[in-house]
Structure formats: structure tokens, C-alpha cells
Design an enzyme around this catalytic site. Structure first.
Site, PDB file in Angstrom:
ATOM      1  CG  PHE A  86      -0.199   0.038   2.407  1.00 32.41           C
ATOM      2  CD1 PHE A  86      -0.287   1.773   2.739  1.00 32.41           C
ATOM      3  CD2 PHE A  86      -0.042  -0.459   3.380  1.00 32.41           C
ATOM      4  CE1 PHE A  86       0.414   1.758   4.333  1.00 32.41           C
ATOM      5  CE2 PHE A  86       1.112  -0.142   4.757  1.00 32.41           C
ATOM      6  CZ  PHE A  86       0.673   0.980   4.655  1.00 32.41           C
ATOM      7  CE  LYS A  87       3.800   1.157   5.964  1.00 31.78           C
ATOM      8  NZ  LYS A  87       4.286   1.285   6.624  1.00 31.78           N
ATOM      9  CG  ASP A  88       4.528   0.865  -4.108  1.00 33.87           C
ATOM     10  OD1 ASP A  88       5.152   0.730  -3.747  1.00 33.87           O
ATOM     11  OD2 ASP A  88       3.753  -0.483  -4.422  1.00 33.87           O
ATOM     12  CB  ALA A  97       6.971   5.582  -1.654  1.00 36.89           C
ATOM     13  CB  THR A 144       8.708   1.824   5.255  1.00 42.05           C
ATOM     14  OG1 THR A 144       7.236   1.922   5.436  1.00 42.05           O
ATOM     15  CG2 THR A 144       8.386   3.573   4.026  1.00 42.05           C
TER      16      THR A 144
END
Length: 434
Positions: free
Chosen positions: A106-108, A111, A139
Site C-alpha cells: 500500500f505504501k506505493d 511513496a 515502507t
């Protein structure tokens, strides 16, 4: 838009300055002085909009004074070029799949958006910066992929030795070029402390133009609100109240959901689902906040956080009023054994395979829905199961397919510098390489 520090000491700053500072000098967290509320017509018509269109409206509410709308649209279309489907698992039960980006986590969202926005500002001013980021798992991979070969940005990622999965480690230690990795002999909290201490070292920070890409940075948080609004837009036609269950460690993800809620998104309840690092569920029960030090290692390692960095933001979103927080958020915590049972339950009952973090979100949703009337339940899947393959296969008792992009990583050579938890050693390393 002006942002203030949750510690109420540092002066308010504009959003561009907040992004590049990462942390205020008083060691608080930057928060918008007010959360913009989108018109009811946006939420009513959101089912006719694409993910990028929804993202643009949310982002523009925060960035419109700093980035022209057309430029912002281009940044979003470049950064968020993948889907976030709400997959029907059972009756009124949906999984919001957030693993369709490059690092399959999900951190795409945060970021890649952050990298695009930072690069936009830097190229306008011909500046260069050094990113420091601590990771408990996903992350690191998302930041590594998101910032890889981004002009004018150098990235150093700190991760806890032996406490991330093999694939997670390979994602952040095999790229090279402008991305370096430090293998810290400690916990995630130790990594986070090193990064925070570096940012509070004003001489070091000014000399080397340090910035952060953790969820402590507001530019990581805002784009995570995109997928909550998108999920709502696809499920609101069911005609039932919506409940989001969020696997929680540092509490940036849940804070982003609350931001969407404060922007006008109708939500019945948020479920804060954690592993045995249950600081926030205990707080929601007792009103007392008691960090766990050191954090406890689990198979849901990205959530092994004993002192969640974003907790002050979560409180600030509700005006630091405990009763208001408790009214909108309910907390549950689960052991590794309960997590394993949930992985098996989802496979046996729904033929759906999940990672340990997603299993915890499912448990929180299942347990909350027991005591309420009908609702559309959404549990967030923060990573593809293949990133935690040994644990998932051990539970299910067989081999599982691996996406090609992850399988290719396994044969790559890890390149990481060992690091102690002592700040002096970390500072000496930075002085040497930057």
C-alpha cells in the site's frame, strides 16, 4: 495551506516547507491547520469518477496554492498508475487490495506521490536533497521503488536486522544507484529513533539537506486518503453503512482514512486492528497511552511498532478529545496464533489468500461486525501474500504462486551496510557518505 506542529511550539509553515522539513524542530508532526471539506456533490457523484479523478480532487484541496491543477493532475497520473480494487470476498465483505503497485504494498501510493511532488519542487529550484527513512518492512521497498533514479534525490533506508521478510529486504537492498540500505542491529523503533534524532540535529540537517519519506511526512499521508475515497465510491451503491478495518502499526494508514472522513466521506466506523503491539487498542479501552519498548516481534512484522509515530496526528484529527476518537474508532489486537487461524479461515471459507497483516484486518472487521446491524465491511490488504511467503505457506501447508516481479528479486544480491543503534555511529556514516 499552512501546517502546524502537533507539539504547538514550532511556527506554522507552508506545505512545501513541511514536506522538505519532514519534522518540525520541536519534534512534533506537521498537520494542516484545518482539513478541507469537499462538497457533498463530490461524494454523491464519486462513483462516476476514476481513481485518478478522485485523487486529483483530494490532492487539489491541499496543494492547489502551490501546484497548478494541470501539473498536479500530471503528477498523480504518473505516480498512481495502478488500481486499488475492492474485491468481494463474501456477502457484504470486501478486501481493499492495495498491493497492485510496483512494490506490491500500500505504501506505493504515498511513496510514489511524494517522490513526484518532491521532484517537482526540486526541479523548479535546482535543489538536491537526501532522504532518510526507517522501515519495518514495506515502507522501504515502496520508497526504494518510488524514488529510484529520481533526479536530485538520494535515499538512505534503515531497516531492523532479521525483522523483515526476505523479499522485503531484497526490495530495498538490490536497487543501488541513488538508493542505499542500512541494516540496523535493533528494532524498527531504533531505526525510527535514529532518523528522528538526525532530523533534530539542526547542523547535520542543514548541512546535508535532509528530508524524510516516512509516514511522519505529510506528503506520504495525503495520497493514502485517495484509496479510501475510491473504495467508498465503489461501494456506496450497496446502500449500507461502510466500515473500514485497517491493519495498524505506525497508524499513518488509519490517520489517512480519518482525513478522508474529515473531508466528508461517510464512514460508520474505523477498526484499528493490531498485533500484540496493542498500544492504541489499549488506549481506546482505557484512555491511557503506554508505549511498548522494545516492540514485540511477530509474523505481521510491518506492524511491530511499540510507539506509533502517527498517534499524535490521530489525536489531533479529533481535537485531542478521547471521547470523539473512541466514538469513531474501535480497536482490536491479535496474537500470531490468531493471525494464522485467520489466514486459514479466509482460504478455507472464501478461497482467498492473504498476508498476516491483512489477516489481522479481517479479524478486526469480523469481530466488530458481530455486534452491529448490517454493514458493508472493508478490510485493507496492505501487501501481497507473497512478500510473507514462508509464513503463509507454513499455515496453508503447500506451495503458492509468486508474482514474477517478486520472484526475480530472490536471486539478486543484497547490498546493505551494517549499523548499530548508536546515533554517533549513524551520524559518522552520514558525514562520510553524504
Amino acid at each position: 495551506m499552512q501546517l502546524y506542529s502537533t507539539n504547538q511550539i514550532s511556527e506554522s509553515v507552508g506545505i512545501e516547507e513541511a514536506i522538505f522539513q519532514g519534522l518540525p524542530s520541536d519534534n512534533g508532526l506537521y498537520m494542516p491547520e484545518s482539513i478541507p471539506v469537499l462538497p457533498s456533490s463530490f461524494w454523491e457523484n464519486s462513483d462516476k469518477m476514476s481513481l485518478s479523478e478522485i485523487a486529483l480532487e483530494i490532492a487539489a484541496a491541499f496543494f492547489e496554492e502551490e501546484i497548478p491543477r494541470k501539473d498536479l493532475q500530471n503528477l498523480i497520473e504518473k505516480a498512481i498508475d495502478f488500481d486499488a480494487p475492492s474485491v468481494e470476498v463474501g456477502e457484504n465483505l470486501y478486501c481493499l487490495e492495495l498491493f497492485h503497485g510496483p512494490s506490491m504494498a500500500f505504501k506505493d501510493f504515498g511513496a510514489r506521490f511524494m517522490a513526484a511532488v518532491m521532484s517537482y519542487f526540486l526541479q523548479k529550484k535546482s535543489r538536491k536533497i537526501n532522504i532518510l527513512v526507517a522501515t519495518s518492512g514495506d515502507t522501504g521497498g515502496a520508497v526504494a521503488q518510488g524514488f529510484y533514479e529520481t533526479p536530485n534525490i538520494n535515499v538512505i533506508i534503515l531497516y531492523p536486522k532479521g525483522k523483515v521478510s526476505e523479499i522485503q529486504e531484497k526490495q530495498l537492498t538490490t536497487l543501488g544507484k541513488n538508493v542505499s540500505a542500512l541494516e540496523v542491529d535493533g528494532t524498527f523503533d531504533d531505526c525510527q529513533k535514529l532518523v528522528k534524532t538526525a532530523f533534530l540535529d539542526q547542523e547535520l540537517r542543514a548541512k546535508h539537506h535532509l528530508a524524510s519519506a516516512n509516514s511522519i511526512n505529510i506528503a506520504r499521508l495525503i495520497p493514502q486518503a485517495f484509496y479510501y475515497a475510491y473504495a467508498y465510491s465503489r461501494l456506496k451503491g450497496k446502500g449500507l453503512p461502510i466500515v473500514f478495518s485497517v491493519p495498524s502499526g505506525n497508524f499513518g494508514n488509519l490517520s489517512a482514512g480519518v482525513i478522508a472522513y474529515k473531508m466528508g466521506m461517510p464512514v460508520q466506523k474505523f477498526v484499528a486492528a493490531t498485533n500484540v503491539n496493542k498500544v492504541v487498542p489499549e488506549y481506546l479501552r482505557s484512555g491511557e497511552y503506554s508505549p511498548i519498548k522494545p516492540s514485540i516481534s511477530t509474523i505481521s512484522n510491518a506492524m511491530d511498532v511499540g510507539d506509533p509515530s502517527n498517534f499524535p496526528r490521530l489525536k489531533a484529527l479529533f481535537g485531542n478529545q478521547f471521547e470523539e476518537i473512541k466514538d469513531q474508532i474501535v480497536g482490536f489486537a491479535y496474537t500470531d496464533e490468531e493471525t494464522k487461524v485467520a489466514i486459514k479461515e479466509l482460504k478455507d471459507n472464501f478461497n482467498y489468500v492473504v498476508c498476516p497483516h491483512t489477516a489481522i484486518a479481517y479479524l478486526g472487521l469480523r469481530d466488530y461486525l458481530v455486534d452491529i446491524s448490517k454493514a458493508t465491511g472493508v478490510f485493507l490488504s496492505t501487501a501481497h501474500y507473497a512478500k510473507f511467503l514462508p509464513d503463509v505457506e507454513a499455515v496453508l501447508g503447500g506451495k503458492l504462486p509468486i508474482p514474477e516481479r517478486l520472484e526475480e528479486l530472490i536471486s539478486k544480491e543484497k547490498v546493505a551496510q551494517g549499523m548499530t543503534t548508536e546515533y554517533a555511529a549513524f551520524k559518522a556514516y552520514l558525514e562520510k557518505v553524504l
